[in-house]
Design a protein around this motif. Structure first.
Motif, PDB file in Angstrom:
ATOM      1  N   LEU A 185      52.381  54.512  -0.623  1.00 34.47           N
ATOM      2  CA  LEU A 185      51.085  54.277  -0.347  1.00 34.47           C
ATOM      3  C   LEU A 185      50.297  52.822  -0.522  1.00 34.47           C
ATOM      4  O   LEU A 185      49.500  52.641  -0.090  1.00 34.47           O
ATOM      5  N   SER A 186      50.863  51.738  -0.995  1.00 39.53           N
ATOM      6  CA  SER A 186      50.513  50.202  -1.682  1.00 39.53           C
ATOM      7  C   SER A 186      51.362  49.131   0.090  1.00 39.53           C
ATOM      8  O   SER A 186      50.573  48.900   0.590  1.00 39.53           O
ATOM      9  N   GLY A 187      52.482  50.057   0.620  1.00 43.13           N
ATOM     10  CA  GLY A 187      52.592  49.556   1.392  1.00 43.13           C
ATOM     11  C   GLY A 187      52.149  49.302   2.256  1.00 43.13           C
ATOM     12  O   GLY A 187      51.850  48.918   4.076  1.00 43.13           O
ATOM     13  N   VAL A 188      52.042  51.127   3.530  1.00 44.30           N
ATOM     14  CA  VAL A 188      51.245  51.477   4.755  1.00 44.30           C
ATOM     15  C   VAL A 188      50.298  52.069   4.494  1.00 44.30           C
ATOM     16  O   VAL A 188      49.428  52.049   5.441  1.00 44.30           O
ATOM     17  N   LEU A 189      49.465  52.758   3.738  1.00 44.53           N
ATOM     18  CA  LEU A 189      48.669  54.504   3.489  1.00 44.53           C
ATOM     19  C   LEU A 189      47.488  53.246   3.431  1.00 44.53           C
ATOM     20  O   LEU A 189      46.679  53.106   4.388  1.00 44.53           O
ATOM     21  N   LEU A 190      47.398  52.234   2.744  1.00 48.02           N
ATOM     22  CA  LEU A 190      46.112  51.124   2.723  1.00 48.02           C
ATOM     23  C   LEU A 190      46.260  50.795   4.365  1.00 48.02           C
ATOM     24  O   LEU A 190      45.466  50.880   4.581  1.00 48.02           O
ATOM     25  N   LYS A 191      47.357  49.835   4.631  1.00 52.83           N
ATOM     26  CA  LYS A 191      47.518  49.891   6.272  1.00 52.83           C
ATOM     27  C   LYS A 191      46.397  50.110   7.644  1.00 52.83           C
ATOM     28  O   LYS A 191      45.826  50.331   8.459  1.00 52.83           O
ATOM     29  N   THR A 192      46.951  51.880   7.211  1.00 51.19           N
ATOM     30  CA  THR A 192      46.318  52.593   7.918  1.00 51.19           C
ATOM     31  C   THR A 192      45.219  52.432   8.380  1.00 51.19           C
ATOM     32  O   THR A 192      44.234  52.848   9.524  1.00 51.19           O
ATOM     33  N   ALA A 193      44.363  52.575   6.825  1.00 55.36           N
ATOM     34  CA  ALA A 193      42.750  52.423   7.277  1.00 55.36           C
ATOM     35  C   ALA A 193      42.537  51.038   7.675  1.00 55.36           C
ATOM     36  O   ALA A 193      41.193  50.641   8.607  1.00 55.36           O
ATOM     37  N   ILE A 194      43.159  49.901   7.326  1.00 51.75           N
ATOM     38  CA  ILE A 194      43.190  48.862   7.684  1.00 51.75           C
ATOM     39  C   ILE A 194      43.414  48.900   9.432  1.00 51.75           C
ATOM     40  O   ILE A 194      42.663  47.994  10.293  1.00 51.75           O
ATOM     41  N   TYR A 195      43.846  49.341  10.011  1.00 48.83           N
ATOM     42  CA  TYR A 195      44.300  49.427  11.287  1.00 48.83           C
ATOM     43  C   TYR A 195      42.764  50.683  11.517  1.00 48.83           C
ATOM     44  O   TYR A 195      42.919  50.012  12.768  1.00 48.83           O
ATOM     45  N   ASN A 248      54.606  41.608   5.804  1.00 52.32           N
ATOM     46  CA  ASN A 248      55.209  41.182   4.700  1.00 52.32           C
ATOM     47  C   ASN A 248      55.112  41.977   3.569  1.00 52.32           C
ATOM     48  O   ASN A 248      56.019  42.392   2.460  1.00 52.32           O
ATOM     49  N   HIS A 249      53.980  42.232   3.711  1.00 48.01           N
ATOM     50  CA  HIS A 249      53.017  42.828   2.110  1.00 48.01           C
ATOM     51  C   HIS A 249      53.815  44.345   2.022  1.00 48.01           C
ATOM     52  O   HIS A 249      53.373  44.503   0.644  1.00 48.01           O
ATOM     53  N   ALA A 250      53.824  45.013   3.296  1.00 48.24           N
ATOM     54  CA  ALA A 250      54.628  46.295   2.575  1.00 48.24           C
ATOM     55  C   ALA A 250      56.237  46.156   2.690  1.00 48.24           C
ATOM     56  O   ALA A 250      56.339  46.808   1.146  1.00 48.24           O
ATOM     57  N   VAL A 251      56.985  44.885   3.201  1.00 44.90           N
ATOM     58  CA  VAL A 251      58.014  45.211   2.272  1.00 44.90           C
ATOM     59  C   VAL A 251      58.380  44.169   1.202  1.00 44.90           C
ATOM     60  O   VAL A 251      59.328  45.182   0.468  1.00 44.90           O
ATOM     61  N   THR A 252      57.882  43.957   0.657  1.00 40.02           N
ATOM     62  CA  THR A 252      58.129  43.105  -0.534  1.00 40.02           C
ATOM     63  C   THR A 252      57.355  43.651  -1.582  1.00 40.02           C
ATOM     64  O   THR A 252      57.854  44.588  -2.712  1.00 40.02           O
ATOM     65  N   LYS A 253      56.051  45.016  -1.167  1.00 39.96           N
ATOM     66  CA  LYS A 253      55.060  45.837  -2.563  1.00 39.96           C
ATOM     67  C   LYS A 253      56.744  46.772  -2.859  1.00 39.96           C
ATOM     68  O   LYS A 253      56.311  46.914  -3.605  1.00 39.96           O
ATOM     69  N   SER A 254      56.685  47.720  -1.324  1.00 38.63           N
ATOM     70  CA  SER A 254      57.963  48.588  -2.269  1.00 38.63           C
ATOM     71  C   SER A 254      59.192  48.128  -2.776  1.00 38.63           C
ATOM     72  O   SER A 254      59.492  48.948  -3.664  1.00 38.63           O
ATOM     73  N   ALA A 255      59.090  46.760  -2.307  1.00 40.47           N
ATOM     74  CA  ALA A 255      60.864  46.321  -2.716  1.00 40.47           C
ATOM     75  C   ALA A 255      60.405  46.186  -4.862  1.00 40.47           C
ATOM     76  O   ALA A 255      61.517  47.074  -5.165  1.00 40.47           O
ATOM     77  N   MET A 256      58.793  45.526  -4.921  1.00 44.18           N
ATOM     78  CA  MET A 256      58.792  45.915  -6.200  1.00 44.18           C
ATOM     79  C   MET A 256      58.429  47.316  -6.709  1.00 44.18           C
ATOM     80  O   MET A 256      58.762  47.599  -8.270  1.00 44.18           O
TER      81      MET A 256
END
Lengths: 210, 486
Positions: free
Chosen positions: B246-256, B335-343
């Motif tokens: 959700l955080s890593g890519v769902l939000l980004k698809t809306a940005i797209y 960068n945010h996608a990979v870092t946030k998913s590790a968190m």
């Protein structure tokens, strides 16, 4: 045409003052039926097979299927009849009139070159959308929120029809499909909310904060 | 053709989940499937860069460098999430937290969710993008309400209702675009490729109004303040691998989706209109999320507010624009996608061990879950933006672009919020990771699958801090060209 559009707007006002959930569902069905007639009229005017299909789908989904699902939910969970009004009917009608006037101003500013009948259609559909939003915000029952969302969609469908002769065919079909799935999923969540909280008053969902 | 494979495999995996009964086997098949999908995405992306042209299929699918970045991000995160899910979900299954039926439902929805996100990035038609984004909400709603208790159902309800209303406004914006495209542009189509060509003929008044609706509508889905209210609830209630997606890519698809419209708007009314709006909402998101991060008690909500912060940073970068600003913002997306998913994976392990989200009750993670503890500390510093990690690089690029454009006030607010959030996040997480371990908590075994997922993400977090690979750089440069409208 003008008569049918008036019907759509009139039903939106009827929904604003209806106090019971079942009345809301009937109002929505009637509004969708007027919308169906409008689409049918436009299809006959242009003799366009695609718009005929869209009108048919509109009838099947919004006049038959969705009202059926919603009234089934209401019957199954025996929701007390009040729609959970937040604002009294008189004030609601006043706000709805205000929203219609706002749409009139908006259309005049954004589409000044549109023809008389076209701008009338846009004004009506925009008011229906805004009234749908108002329905969502002013009613506390989960089912009435779903109806508010659907009324917004009805308004948008009309805007697309009136301003640009409908969206591209397959987009329109996909949108219908999305709306239908959305209502089914929301319906399933209404059951869950009812089971877990023993009510469907969404203003009382306040577990999550901060 | 690769497009069809990417979409097809997700459908096959969803069907496969119906038929495979062994829990671990299902997880592994799912992981392998997503590896294959990633291979196809790499292939298509390298083709787009090498041929310096977009791939188009049936006049329906359209993939250029801009979609390439998002496809790549989605497939990398899907690999990580499916790898992490193997043990995470299997543990729930064997411990009887979830039934076998729910276990299967998870994998079916996981892949439908993946399908809908890929679909957003590969279609040409702006109306279909709308349909696909609504579909991402619908497929992920049950993943948010997965545990079927009071708080998760409440979160799911708010999620669907708020996002559906938001996206209805976006549909209105799309219709306005269509209206002016047919009235002034003379095309009866919602295809992005065709609309860009006639962009300069469109009515600026309508375009400006329509973009407001697009920004508010898709911005709801992207978690931009003040339309973000669904986000902390949904992120905190979803299963941890899903929170990561959700955080890593769902939000980004809306940005797209917003970006696709921005290109048309910029061609029609100039870059400053959309840019200023994006900067305004971006800064608002940064400032508001900083406040919530400081006072946060719930671990997963903390991460959710941090997502709002990073969406804010991305919006500011896109708003400042120019070659440097766009480059930084798009790099930040990855960068945010990979870092946030590790968190989120780390948070998932911690929450499972301590059985609470409350950060005041969690102490001494480094002693009970040593591996997770170390990764969480590294990822926290990376997330907060300290060197030498990848987020530092993209944040610096965005700051540089702000300074070179003379946007000093923007840069100042950006820096100040990042500094406050840095302090807040480090404070919260370090108290949790270090500190005295509760008496009854023993050291526990960490699964190999989970560890591999962490290592996979750490490679990106660390390596991109030093060097941006040739492929990614080429992709970013061509995407920047598209955004600049050259």
């Amino acid at each position: 045409m003008q008569l049918l559009l008036t019907g759509v707007l009139f039903m939106a006002f009827v929904m604003v003052i209806s106090k019971r959930v079942s009345a809301l569902i009937h109002g929505f069905r009637a509004q969708s039926f007027f919308l169906f007639l409008t689409a049918l009229y436009i299809a006959m005017l242009n003799n366009n097979a695609e718009i005929y299909i869209v009108a048919g789908l509109l009838f099947a989904i919004k006049v038959v299927a969705i009202p059926y699902i919603l009234s089934r939910i209401v019957r199954r969970i025996k929701v007390e009849e009040g729609a959970g009004l937040f604002i009294n009917p008189t004030l609601s009608v006043f706000i709805a009139v205000l929203l219609t006037y706002l749409s009139y101003l908006f259309t005049g500013r954004v589409m000044p070159d549109a023809g008389r009948s076209q701008s009338a259609a846009v004004i009506i559909s925009l008011s229906v959308t805004l009234i749908g939003l108002f329905l969502m915000m002013s009613r506390m029952k989960a089912v009435s929120q779903i109806i508010g969302l659907l009324v917004m969609e009805n308004g948008l469908f009309l805007i697309a029809m009136a301003s640009a002769g409908g969206m591209p065919f397959f987009v329109e079909i996909a949108v219908f499909f999305d709306i239908f799935v959305c209502v089914v999923i929301l319906g399933m969540f209404v059951y869950r909310i009812n089971k877990l909280f023993t009510h469907i008053n969404v203003s009382k969902l306040q577990e999550l904060k901060g | 053709m690769e497009i069809l494979f990417i979409l097809g495999i997700t459908v096959i995996l969803a069907l496969g989940a119906v038929f495979i009964n062994n829990g671990r086997a299902l997880g592994i098949v799912n992981f392998l499937g997503h590896l294959v999908i990633a291979a196809f995405s790499l292939r298509i992306v390298s083709f787009v860069i090498a041929a310096k042209q977009a791939v188009s299929l049936f006049n329906f699918f359209y993939i250029d460098a801009l979609s390439g970045i998002f496809i790549l991000t989605i497939s990398v995160l899907n690999i990580a999430a499916s790898l992490y899910s193997i043990d995470y979900m299997n543990k729930d299954l064997t411990e009887g937290v979830i039934t076998a039926k729910k276990f299967k439902t998870y994998y079916i929805l996981f892949n439908l969710f993946a399908f809908s996100m890929f679909f957003v990035t590969v279609v040409d038609n702006l109306g279909m993008i709308w349909v696909a984004i609504e579909a991402t909400t619908l497929t992920s709603a049950f993943l948010v309400g997965f545990h079927n208790n009071k708080s998760s159902v409440e979160a799911a309800w708010k999620y669907i209702i708020i996002c559906s209303v938001g996206i209805t406004l976006a549909l209105f914006g799309t219709i306005l675009f269509y209206y002016t495209a047919s009235a002034q542009g003379g095309i009866r189509s919602l295809n992005w490729t065709e609309m860009v060509l006639v962009a300069s003929k469109l009515d600026p008044r309508i375009i400006k109004t329509a973009f407001l609706f697009i920004l508010v509508g898709y911005g709801t889905k992207a978690g931009i303040v003040p339309m973000h209210t669904w986000l902390p609830d949904a992120h905190s209630q979803a299963l941890s691998p899903i929170s990561a997606l959700l955080s890593g890519v769902l939000l980004k698809t809306a940005i797209y989706a917003i970006l696709r419209f921005t290109v048309i708007v910029n061609k029609c009314v100039g870059a400053s209109y959309a840019g200023n709006l994006l900067i305004f909402f971006g800064l608002l998101s940064l400032v508001v999320s900083a406040g919530f991060i400081l006072v946060q008690k719930d671990l997963k909500r903390l991460l959710a507010y941090s997502s709002i912060e990073h969406i804010g940073i991305i919006c500011v970068g896109l708003g400042i624009g120019g070659a440097i600003g766009f480059y930084g913002a798009l790099l930040h997306v990855f960068n945010h996608a990979v870092t946030k998913s590790a968190m989120f994976f780390g948070a998932g392990n911690i929450v499972k061990k301590y059985k609470t989200n409350n950060m005041n009750m969690i102490r001494g993670v480094i002693k009970t879950l040593p591996f997770t503890g170390i990764v969480v500390i590294i990822a926290t510093f990376a997330l907060a933006g300290s060197p030498p990690f990848s987020i530092f690089i993209s944040e610096i690029i965005i700051l540089v672009s702000a300074f070179t454009k003379g946007a000093y006030i923007t840069a100042a607010i950006l820096l100040l919020s990042i500094a406050v959030i840095f302090a807040g996040i480090i404070h919260h997480i370090s108290r949790m990771v270090f500190g005295r371990r509760p008496e009854n908590m023993a050291l526990s075994h960490e699964s190999a699958g989970g560890k591999t997922a962490f290592l996979f993400l750490l490679v990106f977090i660390c390596a991109l801090g030093f060097r941006i690979p040739h492929l990614l750089n080429g992709l970013l440069v061509s995407a920047v060209e598209i955004l600049k409208g050259v």
